[in-house]
Design an enzyme around this catalytic site. Structure first.
Site, PDB file in Angstrom:
ATOM      1  N   ARG A  88      11.497 -53.179 112.786  1.00 50.15           N
ATOM      2  CA  ARG A  88      10.286 -54.142 113.297  1.00 50.15           C
ATOM      3  C   ARG A  88       9.281 -53.835 112.637  1.00 50.15           C
ATOM      4  O   ARG A  88       8.120 -54.373 112.909  1.00 50.15           O
ATOM      5  CB  ARG A  88      10.090 -53.498 114.659  1.00 50.15           C
ATOM      6  CG  ARG A  88      11.255 -53.626 115.734  1.00 50.15           C
ATOM      7  CD  ARG A  88      11.209 -53.453 116.979  1.00 50.15           C
ATOM      8  NE  ARG A  88      11.705 -51.935 117.258  1.00 50.15           N
ATOM      9  CZ  ARG A  88      12.545 -51.335 117.322  1.00 50.15           C
ATOM     10  NH1 ARG A  88      13.399 -51.971 117.141  1.00 50.15           N
ATOM     11  NH2 ARG A  88      12.492 -49.909 117.444  1.00 50.15           N
ATOM     12  N   GLU A 125      14.615 -40.120 117.815  1.00 48.39           N
ATOM     13  CA  GLU A 125      14.552 -39.259 119.270  1.00 48.39           C
ATOM     14  C   GLU A 125      16.018 -39.539 119.683  1.00 48.39           C
ATOM     15  O   GLU A 125      16.202 -39.018 120.613  1.00 48.39           O
ATOM     16  CB  GLU A 125      13.456 -40.130 119.920  1.00 48.39           C
ATOM     17  CG  GLU A 125      13.693 -41.362 120.173  1.00 48.39           C
ATOM     18  CD  GLU A 125      13.150 -42.490 119.121  1.00 48.39           C
ATOM     19  OE1 GLU A 125      12.811 -43.579 119.616  1.00 48.39           O
ATOM     20  OE2 GLU A 125      12.931 -42.221 117.949  1.00 48.39           O
TER      21      GLU A 125
END
Length: 209
Positions: A88, A125
């Site tokens: 992104r 994460e």
């Protein structure tokens, strides 16, 4: 314009903080950006609240607002390299690079670049991954800006910083659209190393209504 409402006073406080620090107090662009981002629960795995910026990009005006805010900050900082983190970061990096007169360098996932590369592993994460950059894409002494959509654990940006510094570049800053609360300690470290990540919005982990 479709909006995605969050019951989140934390977000509102962080918008005001960012606006005050960057001369954007009262700027309606920040609210428009935050309202355009939706949260997808349990993606890509249970327990993850995914911040979806694709809804922001459905509105060309809000997308332009996002790019413009970064361009206003970086146009006079002598940046010669904008490095976008896959995937992104590729959405925001090229228009920012064009607007400030810098080249765009993609930092890609393994085995996506055809030439000789240098690599750096990092922890996500929700797992581990690796970034790669073409050898010769960045020259020693160039000033670089790193772009991504979101900073969570900080591992991706640390890997990006390492790649660019190994090539001899000076990382001026890292810029992300969204930051998560858990990153606050990491941001203190970046501030100490003068690579403070400038965030537009900080999202808490509350589900949208």
């Amino acid at each position: 314009m479709q909006t995605y409402t969050h019951k989140n006073t934390y977000l509102q406080q962080q918008e005001k903080m960012f606006a005050a620090e960057n001369g954007l107090k009262g700027d309606p662009r920040l609210q428009a950006i935050s309202e355009s981002i939706r949260v997808i629960p349990d993606f890509p795995k249970p327990g993850i609240m995914f911040q979806d910026i694709t809804t922001l990009m459905l509105n060309h005006e809000v997308f332009k607002h996002t790019v413009d805010i970064f361009v206003e900050r970086y146009r006079d900082m002598d940046i010669s390299v904008v490095a976008g983190v896959e995937a992104r970061g590729f959405m925001f990096g090229p228009p920012i690079a064009l607007a400030i007169g810098a080249k765009f360098v993609p930092l890609r996932k393994p085995r996506k670049l055809p030439g000789e590369v240098i690599s750096e592993s990092y922890v996500l994460e929700y797992g581990t991954d690796c970034l790669e950059m073409h050898v010769g894409a960045v020259q020693p002494g160039e000033r670089a800006l790193i772009i991504d959509d979101l900073v969570a654990t900080g591992g991706t940006l640390f890997a990006a910083i390492s790649l660019l510094e190994r090539a001899g570049a000076e990382v001026a800053e890292c810029a992300c659209v969204i930051g998560l609360p858990e990153v606050k300690i990491w941001l203190v470290y970046l501030k100490d190393t003068r690579k403070m990540s400038k965030l537009l919005l900080d999202f808490d982990y509350e589900e949208p209504i």
